[in-house]
Design a protein around this motif. Sequence first.
Motif, PDB file in Angstrom:
ATOM      1  N   PHE A 256       0.831  -1.197   0.000  1.00 14.73           N
ATOM      2  CA  PHE A 256       0.000   0.000   0.000  1.00 14.73           C
ATOM      3  C   PHE A 256       0.873   1.256   0.000  1.00 14.73           C
ATOM      4  O   PHE A 256       1.852   1.333   0.723  1.00 14.73           O
ATOM      5  CB  PHE A 256      -0.879  -0.002   1.263  1.00 14.73           C
ATOM      6  CG  PHE A 256      -2.301  -0.209   0.932  1.00 14.73           C
ATOM      7  CD1 PHE A 256      -2.647  -1.202   0.055  1.00 14.73           C
ATOM      8  CD2 PHE A 256      -3.294   0.591   1.486  1.00 14.73           C
ATOM      9  CE1 PHE A 256      -3.970  -1.404  -0.278  1.00 14.73           C
ATOM     10  CE2 PHE A 256      -4.608   0.393   1.165  1.00 14.73           C
ATOM     11  CZ  PHE A 256      -4.955  -0.602   0.288  1.00 14.73           C
TER      12      PHE A 256
ATOM     13  N   ASP B 113      -3.132   5.133  -1.933  1.00 13.40           N
ATOM     14  CA  ASP B 113      -4.174   4.167  -1.581  1.00 13.40           C
ATOM     15  C   ASP B 113      -4.886   4.599  -0.306  1.00 13.40           C
ATOM     16  O   ASP B 113      -6.107   4.565  -0.216  1.00 13.40           O
ATOM     17  CB  ASP B 113      -3.549   2.789  -1.381  1.00 13.40           C
ATOM     18  CG  ASP B 113      -2.913   2.288  -2.670  1.00 13.40           C
ATOM     19  OD1 ASP B 113      -3.491   2.561  -3.731  1.00 13.40           O
ATOM     20  OD2 ASP B 113      -1.863   1.650  -2.609  1.00 13.40           O
ATOM     21  N   TYR B 114      -4.081   5.060   0.672  1.00 17.25           N
ATOM     22  CA  TYR B 114      -4.699   5.507   1.921  1.00 17.25           C
ATOM     23  C   TYR B 114      -5.569   6.732   1.668  1.00 17.25           C
ATOM     24  O   TYR B 114      -6.637   6.882   2.267  1.00 17.25           O
ATOM     25  CB  TYR B 114      -3.625   5.817   2.971  1.00 17.25           C
ATOM     26  CG  TYR B 114      -3.028   4.570   3.560  1.00 17.25           C
ATOM     27  CD1 TYR B 114      -3.765   3.779   4.433  1.00 17.25           C
ATOM     28  CD2 TYR B 114      -1.748   4.149   3.243  1.00 17.25           C
ATOM     29  CE1 TYR B 114      -3.241   2.610   4.980  1.00 17.25           C
ATOM     30  CE2 TYR B 114      -1.214   2.992   3.779  1.00 17.25           C
ATOM     31  CZ  TYR B 114      -1.970   2.229   4.647  1.00 17.25           C
ATOM     32  OH  TYR B 114      -1.445   1.078   5.178  1.00 17.25           O
TER      33      TYR B 114
ATOM     34  N   ALA C 297      -9.417   7.117   2.598  1.00 16.94           N
ATOM     35  CA  ALA C 297      -9.855   8.172   3.517  1.00 16.94           C
ATOM     36  C   ALA C 297     -10.935   9.028   2.855  1.00 16.94           C
ATOM     37  O   ALA C 297     -11.904   9.434   3.501  1.00 16.94           O
ATOM     38  CB  ALA C 297      -8.668   9.037   3.920  1.00 16.94           C
TER      39      ALA C 297
ATOM     40  N   PHE D   7      -2.797  -3.230   6.061  1.00 16.52           N
ATOM     41  CA  PHE D   7      -3.698  -2.163   6.489  1.00 16.52           C
ATOM     42  C   PHE D   7      -4.031  -2.417   7.951  1.00 16.52           C
ATOM     43  O   PHE D   7      -4.441  -3.517   8.297  1.00 16.52           O
ATOM     44  CB  PHE D   7      -4.961  -2.295   5.632  1.00 16.52           C
ATOM     45  CG  PHE D   7      -5.748  -1.054   5.513  1.00 16.52           C
ATOM     46  CD1 PHE D   7      -5.362  -0.101   4.584  1.00 16.52           C
ATOM     47  CD2 PHE D   7      -6.865  -0.831   6.290  1.00 16.52           C
ATOM     48  CE1 PHE D   7      -6.087   1.056   4.459  1.00 16.52           C
ATOM     49  CE2 PHE D   7      -7.579   0.320   6.161  1.00 16.52           C
ATOM     50  CZ  PHE D   7      -7.202   1.270   5.248  1.00 16.52           C
TER      51      PHE D   7
ATOM     52  N   ALA E  19      -8.695  -0.088  11.214  1.00  9.63           N
ATOM     53  CA  ALA E  19      -9.729  -0.147  10.187  1.00  9.63           C
ATOM     54  C   ALA E  19     -11.085  -0.482  10.798  1.00  9.63           C
ATOM     55  O   ALA E  19     -12.113   0.118  10.451  1.00  9.63           O
ATOM     56  CB  ALA E  19      -9.362  -1.188   9.137  1.00  9.63           C
TER      57      ALA E  19
ATOM     58  N   GLY F 131      -6.118   1.014  -3.439  1.00 10.85           N
ATOM     59  CA  GLY F 131      -6.892   1.741  -2.435  1.00 10.85           C
ATOM     60  C   GLY F 131      -8.354   1.783  -2.815  1.00 10.85           C
ATOM     61  O   GLY F 131      -9.232   1.677  -1.957  1.00 10.85           O
TER      62      GLY F 131
END
Length: 611
Positions: A10, A14-15, A19, A160, A165, A339
Amino acid sequence: MEAPRAIGTFVVWDYLVFAAMLLISAVIGIYYAFAGGGQKTSKDFLMGGRSMTAVPVALSLTASFMSAVTVLGTPSEVYRFGAIFTIFAFTYFLVVVISAEVFLPVFYKLGITSTYEYLELRFNKFIRLCGTVLFIVQTILYTGIVIYAPALALNQVTGFHLWGAVVATGVVCTFYCTLGGLKAVIWTDVFQVGIMVAGFASVIIRASIVQGGMNAILKDSYDGGRLNFWNFDPNPLQRHTFWTIVIGGTFTWTSIYGVNQSQVQRYISCKSRFQAKMSLYINLVGLWAILVCSVFCGLSLYSRYRDCDPWTDKKVSAPDQLMPYMVLDILQDYPGIPGLFVACAYSGTLSTVSSSINALAAVTVEDLIKPRFRSLSEKSLSWISQGTSVLYGALCIGMAALASLMGALLQAALSIFGMVGGPLLGLFSLGILVPFANSIGALVGLMAGFAISLWVGIGAQLYPPLPERTLPLSLETYGCNSSYNGTNSFATTEMPFSTSAFQIHDVERTPLMDNWYSLSYLYFSTIGTLVTVFVGMIISLPTGGRKQNLDSKFLLTKEDFLSNFSMFKKKEHVLNYKSHPVDDGGTDNPAFNHIELNFTDPSDKMNGTRL
């Protein structure tokens, strides 16, 4: 095919994509908290003020059915057991027709908020309480699995953060449910369907480019025996055959679509009965589209890993992780797209969890709080609804922690639904379809159905069926260029499917286990429903079921079916009858009536509804 490269990881993009998905969902919640004067009454909060139209509701029904269990579970199911899963297309059709033509008309004309209100109107308070408690327990369990499952799979593959999460999704969900009520739930679902389709599409397009086109994927699948559509073996012990999927699947999913509060609540929130039926039929198209996407993802999985199965090769520790593994494998050069896939899996979770939370709040307020405390004002009920939303959000996150102890996802989720959903479906069917059923019959039937389905369900968890019942197809590892040599190429067929923590090993197989406990998991629901209906009918007859005088509006009548066709005959009549001041039964939805409905005490309730 060149040796597979190292799998990607990742990156920041992707984050960011993930988000953004959470942020937009939260913003929708804030918007509906203040749009149109906010959530003044508990009805606004729980029912969207009964003003929704068909398309958003249809998309929302599709989204919440399609949890991350579908995004991650179905492709790996197809990878291991072949594309016979596609037969569910027939099942979905039957389920939607039954829901729209049997259950919807009755619930809609009674104008109820909680489906369990029907049980009190038709039977009595105690049965309503039974239904409510069963629903609350079942939904909290299921929601825990739905939050935990994708978090675990994605954590193992992408790194992740697991509890980060879980808590993030739980909190965001609770946030927009609490602020925006049902309207926010429906519109976030519409947005999340978009994300899911985008995630699936990116995987399918990229996979077919990598593997050299759709035809190459289909040819590989055909050679690997994955296109096993026609299996008409009538044996109820085989896990997936045409009959188990069409008959068993129909019962399992009808208990979700026809009588489960989280689904019913949404189509009852439509403007008119026509919109409500349309939402179900449009949602059918959505279900088919998602089924085709996920099956095709499963076939691409097989095509990509046909000679080196990452699961046997210990690259992933559970079948649910195959899909994220492939995403990182083939999409690593496109920052942000993995992501998008994670966002796709999580938006599945969010939509399911949010509808569960809203439904739990509705059931709690309508079935547990309103009957006990009659004097509450609408304003305080609205606050209570928001408070229960927060409470259930927290409870579901807690259940996710428990789910970390329970095994194979799809199976566990579906068998819980089967065990509890079956008897409940039987209870509602008794009420709607059997005029002479009474409360004694219903209660005994419910107990019997529940006992039987728990017996089978728990037995199957303890003594999982043998591989020749589940028929996993072979997976190969000879193409893996690792220190690991190909001795282990068939190890997967021996792996028991139920990896629950409660399994009992090395035990003599008895005929009871080989026949009764090995029943296909899709039949759990069927048994529960049929036992409930038959026992209920048999007990109702000698206990005075024929003598009760029932109002026909609690039953499915000929008119309910024929009114489908009145759309075409009486167009001009339909347009003007809404304008008459108090026409007797002027609209088919009590929530729109010009007569104020007063739900303060039971006698009033009857007068109010029986215009």
